[in-house]
Design a protein around this motif. Structure first.
Motif, PDB file in Angstrom:
ATOM      1  N   LEU A 255      48.812  27.788  38.002  1.00 44.24           N
ATOM      2  CA  LEU A 255      49.706  29.051  36.914  1.00 44.24           C
ATOM      3  C   LEU A 255      49.094  29.852  37.746  1.00 44.24           C
ATOM      4  O   LEU A 255      49.980  31.148  38.327  1.00 44.24           O
ATOM      5  CB  LEU A 255      49.389  28.641  36.188  1.00 44.24           C
ATOM      6  N   LYS A 256      47.941  30.968  37.942  1.00 46.29           N
ATOM      7  CA  LYS A 256      47.478  32.529  37.684  1.00 46.29           C
ATOM      8  C   LYS A 256      47.140  32.036  40.009  1.00 46.29           C
ATOM      9  O   LYS A 256      46.894  31.635  40.532  1.00 46.29           O
ATOM     10  CB  LYS A 256      46.230  32.053  37.771  1.00 46.29           C
ATOM     11  N   LYS A 257      48.276  32.832  40.213  1.00 45.49           N
ATOM     12  CA  LYS A 257      48.749  33.948  41.404  1.00 45.49           C
ATOM     13  C   LYS A 257      46.776  33.780  42.196  1.00 45.49           C
ATOM     14  O   LYS A 257      46.134  34.502  41.792  1.00 45.49           O
ATOM     15  CB  LYS A 257      49.303  34.855  42.218  1.00 45.49           C
ATOM     16  N   GLY A 258      46.406  33.357  43.412  1.00 48.83           N
ATOM     17  CA  GLY A 258      45.214  33.259  44.314  1.00 48.83           C
ATOM     18  C   GLY A 258      44.471  32.267  43.946  1.00 48.83           C
ATOM     19  O   GLY A 258      43.003  31.903  44.773  1.00 48.83           O
ATOM     20  N   ARG A 259      44.874  31.769  43.247  1.00 48.71           N
ATOM     21  CA  ARG A 259      43.165  30.462  42.241  1.00 48.71           C
ATOM     22  C   ARG A 259      43.183  29.446  43.356  1.00 48.71           C
ATOM     23  O   ARG A 259      42.045  29.550  43.867  1.00 48.71           O
ATOM     24  CB  ARG A 259      43.503  30.082  41.069  1.00 48.71           C
ATOM     25  N   VAL A 260      44.044  29.587  44.198  1.00 53.95           N
ATOM     26  CA  VAL A 260      43.734  27.616  44.779  1.00 53.95           C
ATOM     27  C   VAL A 260      43.320  28.730  45.929  1.00 53.95           C
ATOM     28  O   VAL A 260      42.434  27.797  46.598  1.00 53.95           O
ATOM     29  CB  VAL A 260      45.087  27.434  45.204  1.00 53.95           C
ATOM     30  N   ARG A 261      44.006  29.513  46.172  1.00 56.96           N
ATOM     31  CA  ARG A 261      43.562  29.824  47.715  1.00 56.96           C
ATOM     32  C   ARG A 261      41.877  30.329  47.893  1.00 56.96           C
ATOM     33  O   ARG A 261      41.273  29.692  48.857  1.00 56.96           O
ATOM     34  CB  ARG A 261      43.741  31.490  48.966  1.00 56.96           C
ATOM     35  N   ALA A 262      41.328  31.178  46.729  1.00 58.74           N
ATOM     36  CA  ALA A 262      40.111  31.382  46.473  1.00 58.74           C
ATOM     37  C   ALA A 262      39.382  30.501  46.546  1.00 58.74           C
ATOM     38  O   ALA A 262      38.172  30.456  46.925  1.00 58.74           O
ATOM     39  CB  ALA A 262      40.018  32.136  45.393  1.00 58.74           C
TER      40      ALA A 262
END
Ligand SMILES: Nc1ncnc2c1ncn2[C@@H]1O[C@H](COP(=O)(O)OP(=O)(O)OP(=O)(O)O)[C@@H](O)[C@H]1O
Ligand SMILES: [Mg+2]
Length: 274
Positions: A255-262
């Protein structure tokens, strides 16, 4: 297995990311689009990486699965009516997920487990994965998902994405598994108070038992149903893969932006199960 030098990742978009399980028709279209952008951005910069993506049931599939007790199969009460209703909820979710990921720049190729996988008493027993292998070798991204599958003992059952990953790990040997959910990771409450819970950074042999004691379904005040077992069974399944195949998993927030990419880039947010 991917060619030499290529890294295969298993990635799950949890049903709790797709929508609020308390609201049957909910679907977080912007969130799934963004996740599509994060994965496709990663692939643009890491073209040698290979993915197999799975998505959870989501509210549209969970509601009939709970109503008809589909996981229990024919003895569950809903019979083939439940089978049909749950499959329909899954298909409605498939279409939404595939469309949103595509708008995010990620094309995936749907391979529905119901069409090829046979279970035995709630576990995946047989599945000819030639199509999955071929897609991965061709640089495509197969999309699997929690699904209703035929079961030699129960008539049919539900296999969640983690159940399917467990079947696929020894065959495809992914380098690692990333699971996006609606929590920042596995939360631990050393004091026993939910308000004091923090993300457990690592779960391994040393703290597995204690962690499982602290994890319960319906946590965080949500009275949510999870027909394939919730966080506890997730941890048990992933710890088993770590023990048997040394395959590490990371649970992160979708749900938090950027966590998947990180997480794809190797960031250590969330919970590592090793
Ligand atoms: N200690 C805990 N830490 C984090 N989440 C917990 C804990 N105990 C219970 N939970 C619940 O587990 C849920 C995540 O498990 P769930 O199976 O719903 O994940 P998912 O993979 O996103 O969904 P699905 O299985 O439908 O695909 C959280 O929403 C939370 O309510
Ligand atoms: Mg679950």
């Amino acid at each position: 297995m991917p060619e030499r030098g290529r890294t295969l990742l298993f990635f799950k978009i949890g049903g709790s990311v797709l929508g609020d399980k308390r609201r049957v028709r909910s679907f977080r279209v912007r969130t799934v689009e963004r996740i599509g952008r994060e994965v496709s951005g990663f692939l643009d910069e890491n073209p040698e990486s290979r993915f197999l993506i799975g998505h959870g049931g989501g509210p549209m599939a969970h509601a009939p699965a709970a109503e008809y007790r589909t996981r229990e199969g024919i003895p569950g009460g809903g019979g083939w009516e439940g089978y049909a209703a749950t499959r329909l909820g899954v298909i409605e979710t498939n279409l939404r997920v595939i469309s949103a990921l595509r708008r995010g720049g990620l094309n995936v190729s749907l391979v529905s487990p119901s069409a090829g996988c046979i279970a035995r008493d709630g576990r995946a027993a047989r599945w000819d994965i030639g199509v999955l292998r071929r897609l991965i070798d061709d640089g495509q991204v197969p999309l699997i998902h929690g699904d209703v599958v035929l079961d030699e003992k129960r008539g049919f059952t539900i296999l969640g994405t983690e159940d399917l990953f467990a079947f696929l790990v020894p065959k495809l040997r992914p380098a690692r598994i990333i699971l996006a959910s609606d929590v920042d990771g596995v939360m631990g409450t050393p004091s026993g108070k939910t308000s004091r819970a923090t993300v457990i950074k690592v779960i391994d042999r040393s703290n597995l038992e204690d962690t499982l004691k602290g994890v319960r379904s319906g946590w965080l005040g949500h009275k949510r149903h999870d027909v394939t077992g919730g966080m506890k069974s997730k941890i048990i399944a992933l710890a088993d893969l770590a023990r048997r195949y040394h395959t590490e998993s990371r649970i992160i927030s979708g749900l938090k932006k950027g966590r998947v990419r990180a997480a794809l880039d190797g960031d250590s947010a969330g919970t590592l199960i090793k």
